[in-house]
Design a protein around this motif. Structure first.
Motif, mmCIF file in Angstrom:
data_model
loop_
_atom_site.group_PDB
_atom_site.id
_atom_site.type_symbol
_atom_site.label_atom_id
_atom_site.label_comp_id
_atom_site.label_asym_id
_atom_site.label_seq_id
_atom_site.Cartn_x
_atom_site.Cartn_y
_atom_site.Cartn_z
ATOM 1 N N ALA A 1 0.833 -1.204 0.000
ATOM 2 C CA ALA A 1 0.000 0.000 0.000
ATOM 3 C C ALA A 1 0.866 1.253 0.000
ATOM 4 O O ALA A 1 0.474 2.299 -0.545
ATOM 5 N N ARG A 2 2.047 1.170 0.597
ATOM 6 C CA ARG A 2 2.959 2.313 0.604
ATOM 7 C C ARG A 2 3.360 2.682 -0.817
ATOM 8 O O ARG A 2 3.486 3.870 -1.148
ATOM 9 N N GLY A 3 3.590 1.678 -1.676
ATOM 10 C CA GLY A 3 3.938 1.962 -3.069
ATOM 11 C C GLY A 3 2.846 2.740 -3.777
ATOM 12 O O GLY A 3 3.115 3.656 -4.572
ATOM 13 N N ARG B 1 2.911 6.352 -2.652
ATOM 14 C CA ARG B 1 3.989 7.119 -3.275
ATOM 15 C C ARG B 1 3.575 7.612 -4.665
ATOM 16 O O ARG B 1 3.836 8.752 -5.049
ATOM 17 N N VAL B 2 2.940 6.716 -5.429
ATOM 18 C CA VAL B 2 2.487 7.116 -6.763
ATOM 19 C C VAL B 2 1.419 8.203 -6.655
ATOM 20 O O VAL B 2 1.404 9.175 -7.432
ATOM 21 N N THR B 3 0.498 8.066 -5.689
ATOM 22 C CA THR B 3 -0.547 9.077 -5.489
ATOM 23 C C THR B 3 0.072 10.427 -5.118
ATOM 24 O O THR B 3 -0.339 11.485 -5.639
ATOM 25 N N MET B 4 1.043 10.383 -4.223
ATOM 26 C CA MET B 4 1.713 11.619 -3.824
ATOM 27 C C MET B 4 2.431 12.264 -5.011
ATOM 28 O O MET B 4 2.383 13.496 -5.193
ATOM 29 N N ALA C 1 -4.973 8.166 -7.067
ATOM 30 C CA ALA C 1 -3.929 9.002 -7.659
ATOM 31 C C ALA C 1 -4.516 9.890 -8.752
ATOM 32 O O ALA C 1 -4.186 11.083 -8.860
ATOM 33 N N GLY C 2 -5.421 9.328 -9.563
ATOM 34 C CA GLY C 2 -6.063 10.116 -10.605
ATOM 35 C C GLY C 2 -6.932 11.223 -10.033
ATOM 36 O O GLY C 2 -6.951 12.352 -10.542
ATOM 37 N N LEU C 3 -7.684 10.910 -8.955
ATOM 38 C CA LEU C 3 -8.514 11.935 -8.319
ATOM 39 C C LEU C 3 -7.663 13.036 -7.708
ATOM 40 O O LEU C 3 -7.994 14.236 -7.810
ATOM 41 N N ALA C 4 -6.562 12.644 -7.059
ATOM 42 C CA ALA C 4 -5.678 13.655 -6.466
ATOM 43 C C ALA C 4 -5.142 14.595 -7.546
ATOM 44 O O ALA C 4 -5.105 15.828 -7.366
ATOM 45 N N TYR C 5 -4.746 14.027 -8.669
ATOM 46 C CA TYR C 5 -4.182 14.834 -9.753
ATOM 47 C C TYR C 5 -5.229 15.797 -10.318
ATOM 48 O O TYR C 5 -4.993 17.016 -10.444
ATOM 49 N N THR C 6 -6.406 15.300 -10.671
ATOM 50 C CA THR C 6 -7.410 16.145 -11.337
ATOM 51 C C THR C 6 -7.961 17.214 -10.400
ATOM 52 O O THR C 6 -8.142 18.382 -10.798
ATOM 53 N N TRP C 7 -8.243 16.871 -9.174
ATOM 54 C CA TRP C 7 -8.844 17.850 -8.264
ATOM 55 C C TRP C 7 -7.846 18.895 -7.782
ATOM 56 O O TRP C 7 -8.210 20.053 -7.537
ATOM 57 N N VAL C 8 -6.601 18.515 -7.635
ATOM 58 C CA VAL C 8 -5.574 19.530 -7.309
ATOM 59 C C VAL C 8 -5.461 20.525 -8.458
ATOM 60 O O VAL C 8 -5.393 21.756 -8.251
#
Length: 667
Positions: free
Chosen positions: A102-104, A107-110, A159-166
């Protein structure tokens, strides 16, 4: 709890229902994560190029509108963040990891969120200072980058949600810094678009997880199937499917493993080979399903006769083997053989009814007869051949002199296979003399084999070999055709007698063979006489009698040969009307000197006369015997007193109204 439910509902409204991996076990979760990240990593080269290219376009477009150090710093930041994805791609481009924690994923999400923040700086820094075209350019760029990022990160929904909403939040902040009211509507439209994009992103992520899950299930099932298939293949390789006993391969391997240490330790064993008497008749008349059911029942009965440590196997066909390990007494092998023979006296109860069958057994001993499975099987089979010669339901130990006989038998088999093709077989004829008219009533056709290696081979030696190997059908058909073809040249009131073995009578091809031979030769059916021996009654079946009845419907005559030797067939004389009884030579030999033999012959003749049958005395060698047989009322004689078997060319000169020989005058 209520607040948590409301938050969850709001989250699903904005982003869609994400996939919960908690329902999978940890190995499956690690593999799913590995597949998710693997799909993202595969696009790393493309995303790197797009990010750097787009950054260069922005820097070039705003080079004269914004502070140059700011543009350069921003462009380097984008390039550096995009380049961070190269390291995992270089390490995983040839082989996807088997598991990711889950840590991996975090990292990709971050990394996606940080990259989005870097791209979001562009509208925040440049929108307030850009002209209308520049502002439109930045909004279009932000929208495109949001869509592209959502596509690239769709296998990792968070990760996709983090990218688009940021990106969305920073773009809206940049538009608000301009102070232009119309950007409020653009912000609303962009937010609506992002919600739509988020739902599609999450849905695609769920489909991807389901796809990977199905692949994992399929792989697990394939592995299980492969394992089961391997076990099944191994089972089939070593187990007989009909009886569920070890097959020949498994038996030999187990036997050799057990026997390997017996020579040094002084331990003993016995190997018994068995086959079922007349099993081919069961298959031919009742069908292979009944035969298989019988084999299965035989396997169970044999297993019940042995100890737990002994090994029972089916070698193939109707042949079984038993390895009796360390018998307590030297005679235990014989006792086991007797027990098995006695066990077979009880009929087998099958679905179609009860079936009686006997078994013959050959026995080889360890270490006296060998210490390997191959040698013991070979020698036990020699004992089995001897047992079958003794009659059904018997057993026989291997004896050293059997090997020479086996070599001779195998050589005869090989030679006999080529005898017909090479023209080594011939048919000779021995006259049948009618005692009332003293004329030649016909002849018996006899097979002769002149081998280039052994000279003339006795029929008593090669006929059993032909029966055992199945060649008797071909040889018998050839003899029949040759006999009826020659008899067509004889006077119309004569017959030709041809011997049939019990094996031929059990063959369904016999009827067509006789019909074709008569049709091709033109010989009338009543001039053909088929001779059978009492051995046809030994198996107790009705097949041979049914075949004889079918032959009689053609008009063919039938004769019971060797009458009175070894089997009581009086009931069959009542049930089946033979045309003739041939009195065995053993009664003829002493008829001139023994009143008992003469009394037996008189009784046989009287029985035949009562049943409307004629009689032939075979093996007649003296005129004294002829006189006694004539006085006893025999119909015909056959033997060396008149003629030995002769070639067809000699026989043709013997036919006439009366015999031109001293025999008639002497009597």
């Amino acid at each position: 709890m209520i607040r948590s439910a409301k938050l969850r509902a709001a989250f699903e409204f904005l982003f869609g229902a994400t996939v919960d991996l908690s329902s999978f076990d940890e190995p499956a979760r690690r593999q799913i994560r590995a597949s998710q990240i693997g799909a993202v990593v595969q696009l790393t080269p493309l995303t790197l190029v797009i990010n750097i290219a787009n950054a260069l376009v922005v820097v070039h477009y705003f080079w004269d509108m914004a502070p140059k150090p700011t543009l350069v710093a921003w462009g380097l930041l984008i390039s550096a963040l995009a380049a961070l994805g190269l390291k995992p791609w270089l390490g995983k481009r040839h082989q996807q990891p088997k598991g990711v924690s889950a840590r991996g994923v975090r990292r990709v999400t971050m990394h996606g969120a940080v990259l989005a923040m870097a791209w979001g700086l562009a509208p925040m820094l440049l929108l307030p200072h850009a002209d209308l075209m520049g502002q439109m350019f930045l909004i279009f760029l932000a929208t495109g980058m949001m869509a592209g990022g959502a596509f690239c990160l769709s296998t990792l929904p968070f990760a996709g949600l983090a990218y688009t909403w940021v990106m969305l939040i920073e773009t809206i902040i940049g538009m608000s810094l301009t102070g232009h009211a119309p950007f409020v509507y653009v912000g609303i439209l962009l937010t609506t678009y992002t919600i739509f994009l988020s739902h599609n992103l999450v849905a695609h992520g769920a489909l991807f997880v389901a796809h990977v899950s199905d692949k994992l299930k399929l792989a697990a099932q394939s592995e299980l199937i492969a394992q089961l298939s391997e076990e099944r293949i191994t089972h089939l390789a070593y187990c007989d499917p009909v009886t569920n006993l070890p097959n020949r391969v498994a038996f030999c391997e187990q036997a050799d493993r057990i026997l390997s240490g017996m020579t040094e330790s002084g331990r003993t064993a016995a190997l018994l080979t068995l086959d079922l008497d007349q099993f081919k008749f069961v298959n031919d008349t009742l069908g292979h399903p009944v035969g298989d059911a019988l084999l299965s029942a035989v396997g169970q009965r044999l297993s019940a006769c042995v100890r737990e440590r002994d090994i029972v196997a089916r070698l193939g066909g109707d042949e079984f083997a038993i390895l009796q390990i360390e018998p307590e007494l030297p005679q235990d092998a014989m006792m086991l053989a007797r027990q098995i023979v006695d066990a077979f006296k009880e009929p087998f109860k099958l679905a179609h009814g009860e079936l009686a069958i006997s078994t013959s057994i050959g026995i080889a001993l360890v270490p006296a007869d060998g210490c390997t499975s191959d040698l013991l099987l070979q020698r036990a089979e020699l004992g089995l051949y001897a047992a079958k010669d003794d009659g059904p339901g018997t057993y026989h130990f291997f004896e050293a002199n059997m090997e020479a006989g086996a070599l001779r038998r195998r050589a005869l088999e090989d030679g006999l296979r080529m005898a017909l093709k090479n023209g080594e077989m011939e048919v000779v004829f021995q006259p049948l003399i009618d005692l009332e008219s003293w004329s030649l009533a016909g002849c018996e056709a006899l097979a002769r084999w002149k081998s280039p290696e052994w000279g003339y081979v006795s029929p008593a030696e090669f006929i059993p070999v032909a029966e055992a190997t199945g060649m008797i059908d071909e040889i018998g058909a050839w003899i029949l055709r040759a006999a009826v073809t020659e008899a067509q040249n004889w006077p119309n009131d004569t017959v030709v007698a041809v011997n049939l073995s019990a094996v031929q009578l059990r063959s369904q091809r016999l009827l067509s063979t006789v019909v074709n031979a008569l049709a091709d030769s033109g010989l009338p059916a009543h001039r053909l006489e088929l001779e059978v021996t009492e051995s046809i009654f030994l198996d107790g079946g009705e097949g041979p009698l049914c075949m004889l009845q079918n032959l009689r419907t053609l008009g063919v005559r039938t004769s019971l040969d060797d009458f009175g030797t070894g089997y009581s067939s009086l009931s069959y004389l009542r049930r089946f009307p033979f045309d003739k009884i041939k009195i065995d030579k053993s009664f003829i030999d002493n008829v001139a000197a023994s009143s008992e033999s003469l009394a037996i012959i008189r009784a046989i003749v009287a029985l035949a006369n009562t049943l409307g049958m004629s009689t032939t005395a075979e093996g007649v060698e003296s005129t004294e015997q002829v006189a006694r047989l004539l006085d006893a009322g025999c119909t015909q004689i056959q033997g060396y007193v008149f003629s030995a078997p002769r070639p067809a060319t000699d026989i043709a000169r013997m036919f006439g109204p009366r015999l031109a020989v001293p025999l008639a005058r002497a009597v």
